[in-house]
Design a protein around this motif. Structure first.
Motif, PDB file in Angstrom:
ATOM      1  N   MET A   1       0.791  -1.192   0.000  1.00 16.48           N
ATOM      2  CA  MET A   1       0.000   0.000   0.000  1.00 16.48           C
ATOM      3  C   MET A   1       0.845   1.274   0.000  1.00 16.48           C
ATOM      4  N   ASP A   2       0.283   2.223  -0.682  1.00 18.44           N
ATOM      5  CA  ASP A   2       1.003   3.484  -0.826  1.00 18.44           C
ATOM      6  C   ASP A   2       0.716   4.367   0.388  1.00 18.44           C
ATOM      7  N   PRO A   3       1.745   4.802   1.123  1.00 15.93           N
ATOM      8  CA  PRO A   3       1.507   5.625   2.303  1.00 15.93           C
ATOM      9  C   PRO A   3       0.960   7.019   1.947  1.00 15.93           C
ATOM     10  N   LEU A   4       1.203   7.505   0.751  1.00 17.55           N
ATOM     11  CA  LEU A   4       0.704   8.824   0.380  1.00 17.55           C
ATOM     12  C   LEU A   4      -0.795   8.813   0.116  1.00 17.55           C
ATOM     13  N   ALA A   5      -1.319   7.680  -0.245  1.00 20.88           N
ATOM     14  CA  ALA A   5      -2.744   7.579  -0.523  1.00 20.88           C
ATOM     15  C   ALA A   5      -3.555   7.677   0.752  1.00 20.88           C
ATOM     16  N   GLN A   6      -2.947   7.393   1.885  1.00 20.69           N
ATOM     17  CA  GLN A   6      -3.670   7.450   3.154  1.00 20.69           C
ATOM     18  C   GLN A   6      -3.777   8.876   3.708  1.00 20.69           C
ATOM     19  N   LEU A   7      -3.005   9.833   3.136  1.00 21.40           N
ATOM     20  CA  LEU A   7      -3.044  11.203   3.638  1.00 21.40           C
ATOM     21  C   LEU A   7      -4.347  11.897   3.219  1.00 21.40           C
ATOM     22  N   LYS A   8      -4.821  12.734   4.093  1.00 23.33           N
ATOM     23  CA  LYS A   8      -6.033  13.504   3.807  1.00 23.33           C
ATOM     24  C   LYS A   8      -5.639  14.973   3.574  1.00 23.33           C
ATOM     25  N   ASP A   9      -6.524  15.712   2.896  1.00 22.14           N
ATOM     26  CA  ASP A   9      -6.272  17.127   2.648  1.00 22.14           C
ATOM     27  C   ASP A   9      -6.181  17.910   3.969  1.00 22.14           C
ATOM     28  N   ILE A  10      -5.500  19.054   3.883  1.00 22.09           N
ATOM     29  CA  ILE A  10      -5.368  19.926   5.051  1.00 22.09           C
ATOM     30  C   ILE A  10      -6.703  20.613   5.254  1.00 22.09           C
ATOM     31  N   HIS A  11      -7.180  20.572   6.482  1.00 18.53           N
ATOM     32  CA  HIS A  11      -8.424  21.268   6.819  1.00 18.53           C
ATOM     33  C   HIS A  11      -8.083  22.635   7.401  1.00 18.53           C
ATOM     34  N   LEU A  12      -8.610  23.679   6.767  1.00 18.11           N
ATOM     35  CA  LEU A  12      -8.385  25.037   7.260  1.00 18.11           C
ATOM     36  C   LEU A  12      -9.339  25.322   8.406  1.00 18.11           C
ATOM     37  N   PRO A  13      -8.876  26.104   9.388  1.00 18.42           N
ATOM     38  CA  PRO A  13      -9.784  26.454  10.485  1.00 18.42           C
ATOM     39  C   PRO A  13     -10.857  27.414   9.987  1.00 18.42           C
ATOM     40  N   THR A  14     -11.893  27.573  10.737  1.00 19.55           N
ATOM     41  CA  THR A  14     -12.958  28.497  10.348  1.00 19.55           C
ATOM     42  C   THR A  14     -12.430  29.927  10.391  1.00 19.55           C
ATOM     43  N   ASP A  15     -13.056  30.806   9.611  1.00 22.22           N
ATOM     44  CA  ASP A  15     -12.623  32.211   9.550  1.00 22.22           C
ATOM     45  C   ASP A  15     -12.761  32.873  10.908  1.00 22.22           C
ATOM     46  N   VAL A  16     -11.761  33.689  11.227  1.00 20.41           N
ATOM     47  CA  VAL A  16     -11.784  34.447  12.468  1.00 20.41           C
ATOM     48  C   VAL A  16     -12.487  35.778  12.170  1.00 20.41           C
ATOM     49  N   HIS A  17     -13.491  36.107  12.925  1.00 24.51           N
ATOM     50  CA  HIS A  17     -14.233  37.347  12.720  1.00 24.51           C
ATOM     51  C   HIS A  17     -13.491  38.507  13.366  1.00 24.51           C
ATOM     52  N   SER A  18     -13.511  39.645  12.707  1.00 22.42           N
ATOM     53  CA  SER A  18     -12.848  40.827  13.253  1.00 22.42           C
ATOM     54  C   SER A  18     -13.825  41.709  14.014  1.00 22.42           C
ATOM     55  N   TYR A  19     -14.992  41.191  14.240  1.00 21.99           N
ATOM     56  CA  TYR A  19     -15.980  41.956  14.983  1.00 21.99           C
ATOM     57  C   TYR A  19     -16.247  41.248  16.273  1.00 21.99           C
ATOM     58  N   PRO A  20     -16.314  41.874  17.358  1.00 22.91           N
ATOM     59  CA  PRO A  20     -16.148  43.299  17.642  1.00 22.91           C
ATOM     60  C   PRO A  20     -14.675  43.690  17.661  1.00 22.91           C
ATOM     61  N   ILE A  21     -14.434  44.943  17.246  1.00 27.60           N
ATOM     62  CA  ILE A  21     -13.075  45.472  17.224  1.00 27.60           C
ATOM     63  C   ILE A  21     -12.621  45.702  18.661  1.00 27.60           C
ATOM     64  N   ALA A  22     -11.365  45.519  18.896  1.00 29.75           N
ATOM     65  CA  ALA A  22     -10.806  45.696  20.232  1.00 29.75           C
ATOM     66  C   ALA A  22     -10.953  47.149  20.673  1.00 29.75           C
ATOM     67  N   PRO A  23     -11.119  47.399  21.964  1.00 27.75           N
ATOM     68  CA  PRO A  23     -11.318  48.766  22.473  1.00 27.75           C
ATOM     69  C   PRO A  23     -10.178  49.727  22.118  1.00 27.75           C
ATOM     70  N   GLY A  24      -8.977  49.231  22.002  1.00 27.55           N
ATOM     71  CA  GLY A  24      -7.853  50.095  21.638  1.00 27.55           C
ATOM     72  C   GLY A  24      -8.026  50.713  20.259  1.00 27.55           C
ATOM     73  N   TRP A  25      -8.588  49.958  19.310  1.00 32.28           N
ATOM     74  CA  TRP A  25      -8.817  50.494  17.971  1.00 32.28           C
ATOM     75  C   TRP A  25      -9.926  51.538  17.979  1.00 32.28           C
ATOM     76  N   TRP A  26     -10.946  51.316  18.803  1.00 30.07           N
ATOM     77  CA  TRP A  26     -12.005  52.333  18.922  1.00 30.07           C
ATOM     78  C   TRP A  26     -11.428  53.624  19.484  1.00 30.07           C
ATOM     79  N   LEU A  27     -10.585  53.502  20.496  1.00 29.07           N
ATOM     80  CA  LEU A  27      -9.951  54.675  21.099  1.00 29.07           C
ATOM     81  C   LEU A  27      -9.079  55.403  20.064  1.00 29.07           C
ATOM     82  N   LEU A  28      -8.305  54.645  19.299  1.00 25.91           N
ATOM     83  CA  LEU A  28      -7.482  55.246  18.268  1.00 25.91           C
ATOM     84  C   LEU A  28      -8.332  55.952  17.213  1.00 25.91           C
TER      85      LEU A  28
END
Length: 173
Positions: A1-28
């Motif tokens: 058996m081919d060891p490369l055939a057993q590999l699975k695709d890379i799973h990307l994590p879910t998108d990180v939301h930029s909301y709510p913005i950190a208080p420092g950015w609001w102050l700026l």
């Protein structure tokens, strides 16, 4: 058996939301907005303050005789100084007032350039003539005295006027 055939695709994590913005950015954002409003207000004040000066310089460039130049100088002075302080001044007293409102390093040059033009405006044969020196003196005053950098008290200008008028007449104060 081919060891490369057993590999699975890379799973990307879910998108990180930029909301709510950190208080420092609001102050700026608030600080930047406040600075922009403050800068706009200061720019507006600067433009309004210099408007009469620019108008007087344009009128001075278009004037052809001493009496018109005197009128432009008087109008410009009335835009920045109290009416009861300027309106009644003529001749040497007006010259003394203009000299007193200039910075100290410009006063002597103004007196040299203006010469006897302030009294010659009332002479009919000279009233229609202009000299390059008087034009330079008027431009010097408009550029360096307006808008006033400091508040001139009535007593300060009055004492300066009396001293200069008395010096012109040869009388010691």
């Amino acid at each position: 058996m081919d060891p490369l055939a057993q590999l699975k695709d890379i799973h990307l994590p879910t998108d990180v939301h930029s909301y709510p913005i950190a208080p420092g950015w609001w102050l700026l954002a608030v600080i930047v907005l406040a600075l922009m409003v403050y800068g706009a207000l200061k720019l507006r004040q600067y433009i309004v303050k210099r408007k009469a000066q620019k108008t007087a310089l344009k009128q001075l460039a278009n004037s052809a005789d001493i009496s018109t130049m005197m009128t432009v100088l008087k109008w410009a002075a009335l835009q920045y100084f109290p009416r009861q302080q300027v309106a009644h001044l003529t001749g040497n007293t007006f010259k003394a007032f203009l000299t007193a409102t200039l910075p100290a390093k410009q006063q002597e040059k103004f007196n040299e350039l203006s010469g006897a033009s302030f009294t010659s405006v009332y002479q009919s044969d000279v009233a229609n003539q202009t000299t390059p020196e008087f034009i330079a003196a008027a431009q010097l005053w408009l550029r360096h005295a307006l808008p006033p950098k400091q508040d001139f008290s009535m007593n300060e200008i009055a004492s300066s006027k009396l001293t200069q008028v008395n010096e012109n007449n040869g009388v010691k104060p």
